[in-house]
Design a protein around this motif. Structure first.
Motif, PDB file in Angstrom:
ATOM      1  N   GLU A  79     -14.643  12.836   0.628  1.00 32.75           N
ATOM      2  CA  GLU A  79     -13.266  12.946   1.087  1.00 32.75           C
ATOM      3  C   GLU A  79     -13.113  12.589   2.559  1.00 32.75           C
ATOM      4  O   GLU A  79     -12.232  11.821   2.932  1.00 32.75           O
ATOM      5  CB  GLU A  79     -12.751  14.375   0.851  1.00 32.75           C
ATOM      6  CG  GLU A  79     -11.329  14.591   1.248  1.00 32.75           C
ATOM      7  CD  GLU A  79     -10.349  13.839   0.373  1.00 32.75           C
ATOM      8  OE1 GLU A  79      -9.274  13.494   0.883  1.00 32.75           O
ATOM      9  OE2 GLU A  79     -10.633  13.600  -0.807  1.00 32.75           O
ATOM     10  N   PHE A  80     -13.966  13.121   3.412  1.00 37.09           N
ATOM     11  CA  PHE A  80     -13.801  12.906   4.845  1.00 37.09           C
ATOM     12  C   PHE A  80     -14.415  11.600   5.332  1.00 37.09           C
ATOM     13  O   PHE A  80     -14.289  11.244   6.499  1.00 37.09           O
ATOM     14  CB  PHE A  80     -14.344  14.103   5.629  1.00 37.09           C
ATOM     15  CG  PHE A  80     -13.508  15.338   5.419  1.00 37.09           C
ATOM     16  CD1 PHE A  80     -12.175  15.359   5.785  1.00 37.09           C
ATOM     17  CD2 PHE A  80     -14.043  16.464   4.819  1.00 37.09           C
ATOM     18  CE1 PHE A  80     -11.390  16.473   5.578  1.00 37.09           C
ATOM     19  CE2 PHE A  80     -13.269  17.591   4.610  1.00 37.09           C
ATOM     20  CZ  PHE A  80     -11.935  17.595   4.988  1.00 37.09           C
ATOM     21  N   ALA A  81     -15.066  10.867   4.456  1.00 35.87           N
ATOM     22  CA  ALA A  81     -15.570   9.548   4.826  1.00 35.87           C
ATOM     23  C   ALA A  81     -14.455   8.510   4.807  1.00 35.87           C
ATOM     24  O   ALA A  81     -14.573   7.446   5.412  1.00 35.87           O
ATOM     25  CB  ALA A  81     -16.685   9.120   3.871  1.00 35.87           C
ATOM     26  N   ILE A  82     -13.354   8.833   4.162  1.00 39.97           N
ATOM     27  CA  ILE A  82     -12.223   7.913   4.063  1.00 39.97           C
ATOM     28  C   ILE A  82     -11.246   8.242   5.193  1.00 39.97           C
ATOM     29  O   ILE A  82     -10.721   9.352   5.257  1.00 39.97           O
ATOM     30  CB  ILE A  82     -11.513   8.069   2.706  1.00 39.97           C
ATOM     31  CG1 ILE A  82     -12.493   7.821   1.567  1.00 39.97           C
ATOM     32  CG2 ILE A  82     -10.301   7.154   2.620  1.00 39.97           C
ATOM     33  CD1 ILE A  82     -11.973   8.237   0.213  1.00 39.97           C
ATOM     34  N   PRO A  83     -11.019   7.294   6.105  1.00 43.09           N
ATOM     35  CA  PRO A  83     -10.069   7.587   7.185  1.00 43.09           C
ATOM     36  C   PRO A  83      -8.661   7.762   6.632  1.00 43.09           C
ATOM     37  O   PRO A  83      -8.249   7.055   5.709  1.00 43.09           O
ATOM     38  CB  PRO A  83     -10.154   6.362   8.098  1.00 43.09           C
ATOM     39  CG  PRO A  83     -10.884   5.327   7.345  1.00 43.09           C
ATOM     40  CD  PRO A  83     -11.591   5.971   6.192  1.00 43.09           C
ATOM     41  N   ALA A  84      -7.937   8.687   7.216  1.00 47.86           N
ATOM     42  CA  ALA A  84      -6.577   8.970   6.756  1.00 47.86           C
ATOM     43  C   ALA A  84      -5.594   7.892   7.188  1.00 47.86           C
ATOM     44  O   ALA A  84      -4.559   7.716   6.570  1.00 47.86           O
ATOM     45  CB  ALA A  84      -6.124  10.326   7.293  1.00 47.86           C
ATOM     46  N   HIS A  85      -5.922   7.168   8.235  1.00 54.26           N
ATOM     47  CA  HIS A  85      -5.048   6.125   8.746  1.00 54.26           C
ATOM     48  C   HIS A  85      -5.864   5.126   9.554  1.00 54.26           C
ATOM     49  O   HIS A  85      -7.040   5.343   9.813  1.00 54.26           O
ATOM     50  CB  HIS A  85      -3.929   6.724   9.613  1.00 54.26           C
ATOM     51  CG  HIS A  85      -4.454   7.628  10.679  1.00 54.26           C
ATOM     52  ND1 HIS A  85      -5.054   7.168  11.826  1.00 54.26           N
ATOM     53  CD2 HIS A  85      -4.499   8.978  10.757  1.00 54.26           C
ATOM     54  CE1 HIS A  85      -5.433   8.187  12.576  1.00 54.26           C
ATOM     55  NE2 HIS A  85      -5.126   9.298  11.946  1.00 54.26           N
ATOM     56  N   ASN A  86      -5.241   4.060   9.970  1.00 52.52           N
ATOM     57  CA  ASN A  86      -5.951   3.050  10.750  1.00 52.52           C
ATOM     58  C   ASN A  86      -5.435   2.989  12.177  1.00 52.52           C
ATOM     59  O   ASN A  86      -5.542   1.960  12.839  1.00 52.52           O
ATOM     60  CB  ASN A  86      -5.867   1.688  10.067  1.00 52.52           C
ATOM     61  CG  ASN A  86      -4.460   1.157  10.014  1.00 52.52           C
ATOM     62  OD1 ASN A  86      -3.501   1.878  10.263  1.00 52.52           O
ATOM     63  ND2 ASN A  86      -4.320  -0.111   9.699  1.00 52.52           N
TER      64      ASN A  86
END
Length: 155
Positions: A79-86
């Motif tokens: 879950e936290f390996a995926i950035p929430a935004h760019n």
């Protein structure tokens, strides 16, 4: 329990091994009990101020029953390996375009990288940075040293 079943199917379809389903269910029940015992719920005012990451950190900081945290650990790793935004990437591109312009087009990639690292990571004004450097004798010595240059190291 329906959420757990959907999660198991979702992970299984993506070939993400979760191990023994019985262990997963037991660990989910442990997590649920932990949240209830420690007042980590949506109605608690202190909990509402915490970010999702802080809530998970609170759970993982408790070193008791570490064997009950292997599945939530794996879930958080994904879950936290995926950035929430760019936004960070966009900020870097914006900083880069201000540094590497038509007027400054002869900067090397390394110099541009060093400028971007400084601009992105240092949260000081130029005056604050100057005052900081005046007090840091080790940094001044390294700056004045010829050892930072490739040609000086070869001699």
């Amino acid at each position: 329990m329906k959420e757990i079943e959907h999660t198991i199917v979702y992970l299984d379809l993506r070939n993400i091994g979760i191990g023994n389903i019985e262990i997963l269910v037991n660990q989910f029940v442990y997590l649920k009990d932990y949240l209830e015992k420690n007042n980590i719920n949506q109605n608690c005012e202190a909990t509402m101020k915490l970010s999702v990451e802080e809530k998970w950190l609170k759970f993982f900081a408790d070193t008791k029953h570490i064997d009950q945290k292997s599945c939530p650990t794996k879930l958080c790793e994904y879950e936290f390996a995926i950035p929430a935004h760019n936004a960070n990437v966009e900020r870097i591109f914006s900083l880069m375009s201000t540094q590497w312009s038509d007027e400054r087009n002869r900067l090397s990639v390394e110099t541009t990288e060093a400028i971007l690292i400084c601009r992105y990571n240092f949260k000081m004004t130029c005056a604050q940075f100057y005052n900081y450097l005046k007090e840091e004798n080790d940094i001044i010595k390294k700056v004045k040293s010829p050892l930072k240059y490739d040609w000086a190291k070869r001699d």
